[in-house]
Design an enzyme around this catalytic site. Structure first.
Site, PDB file in Angstrom:
ATOM      1  CD  GLN A   1       0.900  -8.946  -2.310  1.00  0.00           C
ATOM      2  OE1 GLN A   1       1.701  -9.633  -2.912  1.00  0.00           O
ATOM      3  NE2 GLN A   1      -0.333  -8.787  -2.728  1.00  0.00           N
TER       4      GLN A   1
ATOM      5  N   GLY B   1      -4.221  -4.624  -4.496  1.00  0.00           N
ATOM      6  CA  GLY B   1      -5.209  -3.638  -4.927  1.00  0.00           C
ATOM      7  C   GLY B   1      -4.492  -2.364  -5.304  1.00  0.00           C
ATOM      8  CG  HIS B   2      -1.406  -2.175  -7.714  1.00  0.00           C
ATOM      9  ND1 HIS B   2      -0.534  -2.795  -8.564  1.00  0.00           N
ATOM     10  CD2 HIS B   2      -0.984  -2.470  -6.470  1.00  0.00           C
ATOM     11  CE1 HIS B   2       0.373  -3.432  -7.852  1.00  0.00           C
ATOM     12  NE2 HIS B   2       0.114  -3.260  -6.587  1.00  0.00           N
TER      13      HIS B   2
ATOM     14  CG  ASP C   1      -1.755  -1.245   1.331  1.00  0.00           C
ATOM     15  OD1 ASP C   1      -2.247  -1.714   0.300  1.00  0.00           O
ATOM     16  OD2 ASP C   1      -1.860  -1.787   2.445  1.00  0.00           O
ATOM     17  CD  GLU C   2       4.758  -0.438  -0.177  1.00  0.00           C
ATOM     18  OE1 GLU C   2       3.991  -0.737  -1.122  1.00  0.00           O
ATOM     19  OE2 GLU C   2       5.376  -1.281   0.501  1.00  0.00           O
TER      20      GLU C   2
ATOM     21  CE  LYS D   1       3.273  -2.452  -4.530  1.00  0.00           C
ATOM     22  NZ  LYS D   1       2.819  -2.231  -3.164  1.00  0.00           N
TER      23      LYS D   1
HETATM   24  P1  IMP Z   1      -2.475 -12.887   1.932  1.00  0.00           P
HETATM   25  O1  IMP Z   1      -1.469 -12.421   0.926  1.00  0.00           O
HETATM   26  O2  IMP Z   1      -3.889 -12.606   1.504  1.00  0.00           O
HETATM   27  O3  IMP Z   1      -2.260 -14.307   2.360  1.00  0.00           O
HETATM   28  O4  IMP Z   1      -2.262 -12.003   3.261  1.00  0.00           O
HETATM   29  C1  IMP Z   1      -1.073 -12.077   4.007  1.00  0.00           C
HETATM   30  C2  IMP Z   1      -0.730 -10.732   4.625  1.00  0.00           C
HETATM   31  O5  IMP Z   1      -0.370  -9.833   3.573  1.00  0.00           O
HETATM   32  C3  IMP Z   1      -1.889 -10.053   5.362  1.00  0.00           C
HETATM   33  O6  IMP Z   1      -1.357  -9.323   6.452  1.00  0.00           O
HETATM   34  C4  IMP Z   1      -2.468  -9.113   4.328  1.00  0.00           C
HETATM   35  O7  IMP Z   1      -3.149  -8.024   4.911  1.00  0.00           O
HETATM   36  C5  IMP Z   1      -1.194  -8.680   3.635  1.00  0.00           C
HETATM   37  N1  IMP Z   1      -1.420  -8.246   2.263  1.00  0.00           N
HETATM   38  C6  IMP Z   1      -1.672  -9.011   1.191  1.00  0.00           C
HETATM   39  N2  IMP Z   1      -1.792  -8.250   0.090  1.00  0.00           N
HETATM   40  C7  IMP Z   1      -1.584  -6.987   0.458  1.00  0.00           C
HETATM   41  C8  IMP Z   1      -1.529  -5.747  -0.257  1.00  0.00           C
HETATM   42  O8  IMP Z   1      -1.683  -5.642  -1.483  1.00  0.00           O
HETATM   43  N3  IMP Z   1      -1.285  -4.643   0.511  1.00  0.00           N
HETATM   44  C9  IMP Z   1      -1.060  -4.721   1.844  1.00  0.00           C
HETATM   45  N4  IMP Z   1      -1.092  -5.848   2.531  1.00  0.00           N
HETATM   46  C10 IMP Z   1      -1.347  -6.973   1.855  1.00  0.00           C
END
Ligand code: IMP
Length: 433
Positions: A224, A40-41, A13-14, A16
């Site tokens: 991520q 989610g971009h 969530d920087e 990007k």
């Molecule tokens: P997962 O990738 O859905 O298994 O989630 C693992 C961890 O990564 C959790 O803490 C999510 O909130 C975090 N996470 C996954 N995708 C994102 C992203 O795009 N932005 C921020 N955190 C993320």
């Protein structure tokens, strides 16, 4: 070597999406290399708001080709829904969007498992997005996954599904007390999507290597962030793939020697969604203020993000493990009204002061932030078109970050729109890396 990798340097969530969208203007290829529909971009173009989950951000530029690399896990429903949404808004995807035959598929069984595991007693709650990401990568490593190219071979798919369900159904029945699944029902759903998906399949590894050879501009888009990387992140509170720069080689088929520049995106402060330690997290009152100022709510899940001061210990670590060439600092304008700011420069763990990023979550959870107070600029930055036009105190803040991390500030973002961006490093304009 006009290949640029853009990675998140914090917990995701920087911002990007905006940076990639801006740089994609000059790119001929935009490539996603890991993660899946958990990302989610958000991109704002001409007042229109787009949130992309699986489709690379380059889709919003007419002349750009977009690739979903082998390292991505592809949820057919999410992907096809996203495409339909883009097409409805007049954005073409046919002939502009290609998926690697080697990309693994996220199936309903993976989403069911993700949700069941996250809610189960005795499991560490990760705060997963429940998009089935980790179970898909588990099956990839466990060698029972399905890849896009497999959809052409129904018999093989049925065999793989049966093998996979042998184990999964024990879990569904006995551990999660839910209904077992059958390969036939699963295949019916998958084969219905196959018709729509397969036209997007292409030899993306070959395409990218040919593009490289022809000197085309290739942008690799990380999802991520570094601290969510399966190896370098705050394990086990991480996602299941390599979001760091190395992933842009293994997740695309373009070898590491081809990458010319790695840009790390980081907010002027820090946020985190989901569970896990967060040393620079603010107290609830100040957390609320910063969250509202920054609009810090997840684009995929709508969850409120936790907020904190800029953690320079973590950022320096991100600079190292990604081999960053430059930093893109986003949301500087969100700090415009602060009279004073803090940055984290070390952690106190027990009686020890440490300046390296701890390897275990247990240590990180004990870490008390050692902060330095810096003057806030308390003036608007949104109008600045050049680095020199930024308030002097804001420039000092950026210089402090550069000195601490030993990485130059290559780009500064002072608002959501494309034109609210200051490109400092001329290499990002010329793509001569
Ligand atoms: P997962 O990738 O859905 O298994 O989630 C693992 C961890 O990564 C959790 O803490 C999510 O909130 C975090 N996470 C996954 N995708 C994102 C992203 O795009 N932005 C921020 N955190 C993320």
């Amino acid at each position: 070597m006009p290949v640029l990798t853009v990675v998140g340097a914090q917990w995701g969530d920087e911002g990007k999406g905006k940076i990639v969208d801006l740089l994609a203007e000059q790119a001929q290829y935009v490539v996603r290399y890991q993660g899946g529909a958990n990302a989610g971009h958000e991109v704002v173009v001409g007042g229109e708001n787009y949130v992309l989950h699986l489709v690379p951000s380059g889709i919003l530029h007419a002349g750009t080709l977009n690739i979903v690399g082998n390292g991505v896990v592809l949820d057919p429903d999410s992907f096809l829904g996203e495409i339909a949404g883009l097409n409805k808004r007049g954005i073409k995807t046919k002939g502009r969007l290609f998926i690697s035959p080697r990309a693994h598929l996220t199936l309903p069984l993976h989403k069911a498992l993700d949700a069941a595991r996250e809610g189960a007693d005795g499991q560490t709650k990760i705060g997963s997005t429940k998009r089935g990401i980790s179970p898909t990568y588990m099956d990839k490593a466990g060698r029972v996954g399905l890849r896009l190219a497999d959809l052409k071979d129904p018999r093989y798919c049925m065999e793989q599904l049966k093998t996979s369900l042998q184990e999964k159904n024990v879990l569904f029945r006995h551990l999660y007390k839910s209904k077992p699944l059958t390969a036939g029902v699963l295949w019916k759903a998958i084969s219905a999507d196959a018709k729509a998906l397969l036209p997007y399949m292409a030899d993306t590894e070959g395409m990218l290597n040919a593009a490289y050879k022809a000197g085309k501009r290739v942008l690799m888009e990380g999802a991520q962030g570094t601290l969510l990387d399966i190896d370098f992140g705050t394990y086990p509170y991480v996602t299941a793939s390599n979001s760091t720069a190395g992933g842009s080689a293994t997740g695309t088929g373009l070898g590491p020697t081809r990458i010319g520049y790695v840009l790390g995106v980081c907010k002027a402060y820090t946020t985190r969604v989901g569970e896990g330690p967060f040393p620079s997290e603010l107290d609830p009152k100040r957390d609320k203020v910063l969250r509202e100022l920054g609009g810090e709510y997840g684009r995929t899940t709508g969850r409120a993000r936790r907020t904190g001061w800029l953690d320079l210990v973590a950022l320096r670590y991100a600079a190292q493990v990604n081999g960053l060439d430059g930093l893109a600092i986003t949301k500087l304008d969100i700090l415009d009204t602060f009279k004073e700011l803090e940055v984290v420069v070390a952690y106190k763990i027990g009686s020890k002061v440490v300046t390296g990023f701890p390897a275990t979550t247990a240590e990180l959870a004990k870490a008390k932030p050692v902060t330095v107070k810096l003057k806030g600029w308390n003036a608007p930055t949104t109008g600045a078109k050049t680095f020199a036009q930024l308030p002097k105190v804001a420039r000092a803040y950026l210089n402090y970050i550069e000195k601490f991390t030993d990485v130059k500030v290559a780009l500064v973002s002072v608002g959501a729109e494309r034109n609210k961006t200051i490109v400092v490093d001329s290499k990002l304009k010329s793509w001569k890396f």
